[in-house]
Design a protein around this motif. Sequence first.
Motif, mmCIF file in Angstrom:
data_model
loop_
_atom_site.group_PDB
_atom_site.id
_atom_site.type_symbol
_atom_site.label_atom_id
_atom_site.label_comp_id
_atom_site.label_asym_id
_atom_site.label_seq_id
_atom_site.Cartn_x
_atom_site.Cartn_y
_atom_site.Cartn_z
ATOM 1 N N LEU A 135 0.767 -1.070 -0.158
ATOM 2 C CA LEU A 135 0.140 -0.196 -0.142
ATOM 3 C C LEU A 135 0.850 1.345 0.087
ATOM 4 C CD1 LEU A 135 -2.810 -1.003 2.625
ATOM 5 C CD2 LEU A 135 -2.616 -1.219 0.220
ATOM 6 N N GLY A 136 2.196 1.175 0.299
ATOM 7 C CA GLY A 136 2.902 2.435 0.243
ATOM 8 C C GLY A 136 2.599 3.011 1.470
ATOM 9 N N VAL A 137 2.497 2.716 2.566
ATOM 10 C CA VAL A 137 2.511 3.279 3.958
ATOM 11 C C VAL A 137 3.283 2.735 5.004
ATOM 12 C CG1 VAL A 137 -0.133 3.895 3.264
ATOM 13 C CG2 VAL A 137 0.497 1.905 4.547
ATOM 14 N N PRO A 138 3.608 3.408 5.957
ATOM 15 C CA PRO A 138 4.165 2.803 7.062
ATOM 16 C C PRO A 138 3.637 1.639 7.709
ATOM 17 C CG PRO A 138 4.110 5.274 7.296
ATOM 18 C CD PRO A 138 3.184 4.847 6.264
ATOM 19 N N ILE A 139 4.297 0.810 8.280
ATOM 20 C CA ILE A 139 3.891 -0.503 8.973
ATOM 21 C C ILE A 139 2.824 0.218 10.103
ATOM 22 C CG2 ILE A 139 5.574 -0.819 10.623
ATOM 23 C CD1 ILE A 139 5.181 -3.842 9.901
ATOM 24 N N GLY A 140 3.340 1.170 10.861
ATOM 25 C CA GLY A 140 2.608 1.548 11.954
ATOM 26 C C GLY A 140 0.930 1.985 11.298
ATOM 27 N N THR A 141 1.180 2.693 10.316
ATOM 28 C CA THR A 141 -0.247 3.029 9.732
ATOM 29 C C THR A 141 -1.104 1.806 9.488
ATOM 30 O OG1 THR A 141 0.755 4.706 8.687
ATOM 31 C CG2 THR A 141 -1.455 4.021 7.782
ATOM 32 N N VAL A 142 -0.333 0.568 8.867
ATOM 33 C CA VAL A 142 -1.254 -0.603 8.783
ATOM 34 C C VAL A 142 -1.837 -1.204 9.824
ATOM 35 C CG1 VAL A 142 -0.862 -3.124 8.210
ATOM 36 C CG2 VAL A 142 0.391 -1.253 6.523
ATOM 37 N N MET A 143 -0.851 -1.149 10.908
ATOM 38 C CA MET A 143 -1.583 -1.664 12.264
ATOM 39 C C MET A 143 -2.545 -0.784 12.765
ATOM 40 S SD MET A 143 2.069 -2.849 13.610
ATOM 41 C CE MET A 143 1.693 -3.617 15.220
ATOM 42 N N SER A 144 -2.529 0.341 12.697
ATOM 43 C CA SER A 144 -3.442 1.319 13.443
ATOM 44 C C SER A 144 -5.027 1.067 12.423
ATOM 45 C CB SER A 144 -3.223 2.596 13.566
ATOM 46 O OG SER A 144 -3.070 3.362 12.115
ATOM 47 N N ARG A 145 -4.632 0.989 11.078
ATOM 48 C CA ARG A 145 -5.945 0.748 10.479
ATOM 49 C C ARG A 145 -6.934 -0.721 10.687
ATOM 50 N NH1 ARG A 145 -3.914 2.423 4.360
ATOM 51 N NH2 ARG A 145 -3.593 4.798 4.890
ATOM 52 N N LEU A 146 -5.913 -1.464 11.024
ATOM 53 C CA LEU A 146 -6.279 -2.749 11.345
ATOM 54 C C LEU A 146 -7.282 -2.862 12.538
ATOM 55 C CD1 LEU A 146 -6.358 -5.905 10.624
ATOM 56 C CD2 LEU A 146 -4.190 -6.077 11.960
ATOM 57 N N SER A 147 -6.567 -2.138 13.356
ATOM 58 C CA SER A 147 -6.920 -1.928 15.095
ATOM 59 C C SER A 147 -8.257 -1.250 14.829
ATOM 60 C CB SER A 147 -5.964 -1.124 15.509
ATOM 61 O OG SER A 147 -6.611 -0.911 16.913
ATOM 62 N N ARG A 148 -8.273 -0.300 14.105
ATOM 63 C CA ARG A 148 -9.638 0.722 14.080
ATOM 64 C C ARG A 148 -10.661 -0.175 13.250
ATOM 65 N NH1 ARG A 148 -8.069 5.517 11.286
ATOM 66 N NH2 ARG A 148 -6.117 4.997 11.236
ATOM 67 N N ALA A 149 -10.213 -1.098 12.076
ATOM 68 C CA ALA A 149 -11.329 -1.951 11.685
ATOM 69 C C ALA A 149 -11.800 -2.875 12.482
ATOM 70 C CB ALA A 149 -10.605 -2.472 10.367
ATOM 71 N N ARG A 150 -11.007 -3.580 13.226
ATOM 72 C CA ARG A 150 -11.480 -4.622 13.980
ATOM 73 C C ARG A 150 -12.296 -4.079 15.213
ATOM 74 N NH1 ARG A 150 -5.914 -8.214 14.138
ATOM 75 N NH2 ARG A 150 -6.609 -9.776 12.286
ATOM 76 N N GLU A 151 -11.888 -3.012 15.788
ATOM 77 C CA GLU A 151 -12.785 -2.462 16.810
ATOM 78 C C GLU A 151 -14.003 -2.180 16.332
ATOM 79 O OE1 GLU A 151 -12.072 -3.667 19.727
ATOM 80 O OE2 GLU A 151 -12.335 -1.747 20.554
ATOM 81 N N SER A 152 -14.065 -1.258 15.147
ATOM 82 C CA SER A 152 -15.316 -0.727 14.578
ATOM 83 C C SER A 152 -16.533 -2.096 14.510
ATOM 84 C CB SER A 152 -15.217 -0.518 13.287
ATOM 85 O OG SER A 152 -14.399 0.843 13.162
ATOM 86 N N ILE A 153 -15.881 -3.251 13.861
ATOM 87 C CA ILE A 153 -16.844 -4.219 13.851
ATOM 88 C C ILE A 153 -17.262 -4.854 15.107
ATOM 89 C CG2 ILE A 153 -16.852 -6.533 12.947
ATOM 90 C CD1 ILE A 153 -14.724 -5.888 10.760
ATOM 91 N N ARG A 154 -16.227 -4.949 16.175
ATOM 92 C CA ARG A 154 -16.531 -5.470 17.215
ATOM 93 C C ARG A 154 -17.705 -4.624 17.942
ATOM 94 N NH1 ARG A 154 -15.079 -5.465 22.849
ATOM 95 N NH2 ARG A 154 -13.758 -3.476 22.629
ATOM 96 N N LEU A 155 -17.399 -3.402 18.073
ATOM 97 C CA LEU A 155 -18.398 -2.477 18.518
ATOM 98 C C LEU A 155 -19.901 -2.400 17.674
ATOM 99 C CD1 LEU A 155 -15.958 0.369 19.637
ATOM 100 C CD2 LEU A 155 -16.877 -1.313 21.033
ATOM 101 N N LYS A 156 -19.827 -2.505 16.592
ATOM 102 C CA LYS A 156 -21.196 -2.564 15.994
ATOM 103 C C LYS A 156 -21.654 -3.786 16.023
ATOM 104 C CE LYS A 156 -19.974 1.070 12.528
ATOM 105 N NZ LYS A 156 -19.083 1.265 11.347
#
Lengths: 169, 387
Positions: A135-156
């Motif tokens: 994706l051409g982004v830093p690894i930290g960005t990958v991890m925070s996107r993943l974290s936000r995605a999973r938390e969104s699904i969990r909360l929803k």
Amino acid sequence: MSNLGSDLDVQIASLRRYSRALVRERADADDLVQETLARAVAHADQFKQGTNLRAWLFTIMHNVHVNQVRQKASRPGDVPVEDVELLLVSPARQEMQVELRDVARIIDTLPEEQRQVLLLVTLEGLKYDEVATMLGVPIGTVMSRLSRARESIRLKMGDQGGASLRRVK
Amino acid sequence: MVTRPIADEELHAYVDGQLDSARRIQVDAWLAEDGAGQVRLEAYRAQDEALHQLFDSVLTEPLPPGLADLTEQLRARLDDRAAAPVPDRGPVRRTSPARGDVAAVAAAMWARLRRWDRSRVWSLWPQQGWVQALAAITLLIAGGVGGYGLRTGAAPVPAPAASVVTADGQQPQPGLKTFAEEAVQAHVFYTADTPQPVEIAADDRGELNRRLSERLGKSIFGPDLGSVGYRLVGGRSFPIATGAGAQYMYQNDQGKVLTLLVGKPKAGQETAFRFYQQDDRAMFYWVEGTLAYALVGPVAHDDLMKVAEAVYKVMKDPPLETKRPEDKAAPQPTVTAPPAPAPQPSVQPTSAQQSNGAPRGDAQGQPVGGAIQPIGQQGADMQPKAM
């Protein structure tokens, strides 16, 4: 990569799965794979033997997808639920289908960048650094996107997400 | 016990099997005491499973003609390149008559399997995984007869202790051998002269399978290998690079001990087959569905492959008891070995489809730490970084 030929078949099956999960509509999804393969054939000489065939193909697919989205303006959320139901692996219990459909719906509401990362990591098993390179982004960005995605699904999914999704096995 | 707080990203890396082993053990400890963390972990794993439930069926859809054509074009282009001399990989890619035969047989076999696949005999991905495993097994057996199997050991792989070689004799990509290495390490460690080689004895198989399934978060069972002279002794679980690993231990009348390690494959290893030989010990690694398997034992190549085939047969057509993990007691699994020899799966479409409904286990198990475990210097896949 492999004399068995299996590796390429496996990777193309994975590309189709990711494509379907990403764009959902069957014809669009296969268009994306088709364009990806056409480009891979055209640039096959750029593939270095012994390097990661999967990463190479997924990177091409990502680039093609970015272009396609740019060209025809994506339609996020425009997903017929029937399509999702057809994808179910087995006609199992009704409640399970309902839950899976909920997950599918929620995933569709995620921002594209989060959805990509989630699907690449959980569905396709790519490593974080592979996704970052792709994706051409830093690894930290990958991890925070993943974290936000999973938390969104969990909360929803709310309470049912914890209790009932566990039975989706 | 926990030296520093577990970062959010680290929990995700734990779920994805991308956390280094030292930190993973700390996360295990943290999870044991943190109910909220445990809830999140289970929710994330459930999401993971749900995604697979939703989309895995795409894997076995027949390719539309356009895609099939392009696939063949790409295969041809990549094969052309593979056939071109590559100086720095010369010794590995060296061809020989035996190798050529094996490759031809494998290619023909693969073409046949692809056709079956398109006719939807193989309607679920795990079966296709077995098809590939089987192709690899057959390839290795064929190779062994031709002397090819022995030659793989001579491949100039710069591995410290032993050489891991893919089914076609290629050097694996860096970082792709961890599961296999862990399997061998665990084999050596637990089959050594220890007072308690297994944690759970096989006296009650239902209990053994249930507990190991719980820890893995997937429904697994120790296949009955009586057909090749091995009986199940028991099993144990311990942390591996991708979470929890379950090791089943078998013994035959000569006292030879085999182990079968089951766990989540490392990212990037999902489609690999590996055969590995070190001194008198052999290892075969493969992936089926969402699980990786590594069979290790102090036996010759051909003998290990026979056992691998037996595992394959039982797994493909599991005993009825193991299809229902919620059943309390699972007595002696009975093997109903398919009548046909392994490389002819076309005669068993029914059983292949039947096992589609095999459950994937209840994912309430948490990876279990605390056991003495032999994994020492696993390289960290990545160190999680803060944003």
